[in-house]
Scaffold this motif. Structure first.
Motif, PDB file in Angstrom:
ATOM      1  N   MET A  73       1.924 -12.710  -0.093  1.00  0.00           N
ATOM      2  CA  MET A  73       1.378 -11.426  -0.522  1.00  0.00           C
ATOM      3  C   MET A  73       1.593 -10.394   0.577  1.00  0.00           C
ATOM      4  SD  MET A  73       0.304 -12.197  -3.495  1.00  0.00           S
ATOM      5  CE  MET A  73      -0.741 -10.896  -4.031  1.00  0.00           C
ATOM      6  N   LEU A  74       2.034  -9.203   0.173  1.00  0.00           N
ATOM      7  CA  LEU A  74       2.289  -8.127   1.107  1.00  0.00           C
ATOM      8  C   LEU A  74       1.388  -6.951   0.721  1.00  0.00           C
ATOM      9  CD1 LEU A  74       4.069  -6.869   3.386  1.00  0.00           C
ATOM     10  CD2 LEU A  74       5.537  -6.020   1.538  1.00  0.00           C
ATOM     11  N   GLU A  75       0.626  -6.458   1.704  1.00  0.00           N
ATOM     12  CA  GLU A  75      -0.218  -5.297   1.427  1.00  0.00           C
ATOM     13  C   GLU A  75       0.656  -4.072   1.243  1.00  0.00           C
ATOM     14  OE1 GLU A  75      -4.294  -3.124   2.996  1.00  0.00           O
ATOM     15  OE2 GLU A  75      -3.425  -4.751   4.188  1.00  0.00           O
ATOM     16  N   VAL A  76       0.357  -3.281   0.210  1.00  0.00           N
ATOM     17  CA  VAL A  76       1.156  -2.102  -0.113  1.00  0.00           C
ATOM     18  C   VAL A  76       0.247  -0.912  -0.311  1.00  0.00           C
ATOM     19  CG1 VAL A  76       3.032  -3.421  -1.181  1.00  0.00           C
ATOM     20  CG2 VAL A  76       1.142  -2.592  -2.588  1.00  0.00           C
ATOM     21  N   ASP A  77       0.823   0.270  -0.118  1.00  0.00           N
ATOM     22  CA  ASP A  77       0.130   1.516  -0.431  1.00  0.00           C
ATOM     23  C   ASP A  77       0.543   1.940  -1.835  1.00  0.00           C
ATOM     24  OD1 ASP A  77      -1.101   1.776   2.086  1.00  0.00           O
ATOM     25  OD2 ASP A  77       0.721   2.665   2.929  1.00  0.00           O
ATOM     26  N   GLY A 109     -15.276  -1.275   2.658  1.00  0.00           N
ATOM     27  CA  GLY A 109     -14.190  -0.367   2.998  1.00  0.00           C
ATOM     28  C   GLY A 109     -13.386  -0.003   1.767  1.00  0.00           C
ATOM     29  N   PRO A 110     -12.294   0.740   1.989  1.00  0.00           N
ATOM     30  CA  PRO A 110     -11.487   1.169   0.836  1.00  0.00           C
ATOM     31  C   PRO A 110     -10.766  -0.015   0.201  1.00  0.00           C
ATOM     32  CG  PRO A 110     -10.427   1.784   2.890  1.00  0.00           C
ATOM     33  CD  PRO A 110     -11.771   1.221   3.264  1.00  0.00           C
ATOM     34  N   PRO A 111     -10.401   0.123  -1.062  1.00  0.00           N
ATOM     35  CA  PRO A 111      -9.674  -0.969  -1.734  1.00  0.00           C
ATOM     36  C   PRO A 111      -8.311  -1.195  -1.080  1.00  0.00           C
ATOM     37  CG  PRO A 111     -10.000   0.895  -3.226  1.00  0.00           C
ATOM     38  CD  PRO A 111     -10.643   1.240  -1.936  1.00  0.00           C
ATOM     39  N   ARG A 112      -7.872  -2.439  -1.113  1.00  0.00           N
ATOM     40  CA  ARG A 112      -6.558  -2.803  -0.597  1.00  0.00           C
ATOM     41  C   ARG A 112      -5.741  -3.376  -1.745  1.00  0.00           C
ATOM     42  NH1 ARG A 112      -8.001  -6.852   3.968  1.00  0.00           N
ATOM     43  NH2 ARG A 112      -5.758  -6.868   4.232  1.00  0.00           N
ATOM     44  N   PHE A 113      -4.433  -3.118  -1.729  1.00  0.00           N
ATOM     45  CA  PHE A 113      -3.571  -3.563  -2.802  1.00  0.00           C
ATOM     46  C   PHE A 113      -2.464  -4.448  -2.240  1.00  0.00           C
ATOM     47  CE2 PHE A 113      -5.479   0.437  -3.935  1.00  0.00           C
ATOM     48  CZ  PHE A 113      -5.985   0.166  -5.197  1.00  0.00           C
ATOM     49  N   PHE A 114      -2.149  -5.499  -2.975  1.00  0.00           N
ATOM     50  CA  PHE A 114      -1.133  -6.450  -2.531  1.00  0.00           C
ATOM     51  C   PHE A 114      -0.122  -6.655  -3.644  1.00  0.00           C
ATOM     52  CE2 PHE A 114      -4.863  -7.216  -0.043  1.00  0.00           C
ATOM     53  CZ  PHE A 114      -4.395  -7.549   1.214  1.00  0.00           C
TER      54      PHE A 114
END
Length: 148
Positions: free
Chosen positions: A142-146, A129-134
């Motif tokens: 850790m908090l997932e962020v856009d 899937g698409p990359p995820r950023f934290f």
């Protein structure tokens, strides 16, 4: 050479015999020193390349070696191969970026073809899937962020 830890190591074999090997770093000192030093090493061992203190940095400890291993490493590159990577090139030095290098790929004759391997990689990428950023929070979570 490993610039993060100021480490230098090189070795020379002639007809399968080790004739010179040196491994040195400020943290580990001289880890290996086999064979007679080469002519380009003499000024370093002779104290002609002392490590200068960095201006503006108070309370500096003296450098643990009498010369900087990376400077010796650059001289080793120049003397053995005719180029430097990080030092100041001399006019007669080879431009290392102009030297062609050959690459090789080893394949298992009984394994998948390059096309099959690429298809496997492509399928894995789709699964991921698409990359995820934290971003780390003040409490260590850790908090997932856009990202913008």
């Amino acid at each position: 050479m490993h610039s993060v830890v100021d480490w230098l190591a090189f070795a020379i074999w002639i007809d399968g015999d080790l004739v010179r090997s040196l491994s040195i770093s400020p943290d580990g000192g001289i880890q290996e020193n086999i064979g007679e030093p080469l002519s380009f090493e003499a000024p370093f061992w002779g104290g002609e390349h002392p490590v200068e203190r960095t201006p503006g940095w108070p309370n500096q400890e003296p450098y643990p070696l009498s010369f900087h291993p990376l400077e010796l490493g650059e001289e080793a590159l120049r003397s053995l191969f005719g180029f430097v990577l990080e030092g100041f090139p001399d006019p007669e030095d080879v431009d290392a970026s102009e030297v062609p290098a050959h690459g090789f790929r080893l394949l298992d004759p009984d394994g998948p073809t390059p096309e099959q391997r690429q298809a496997e990689r492509d399928a894995l990428i789709v699964q991921m899937g698409p990359p995820r950023f934290f971003r780390m929070q003040p409490d260590g979570s850790m908090l997932e962020v856009d990202l913008p």
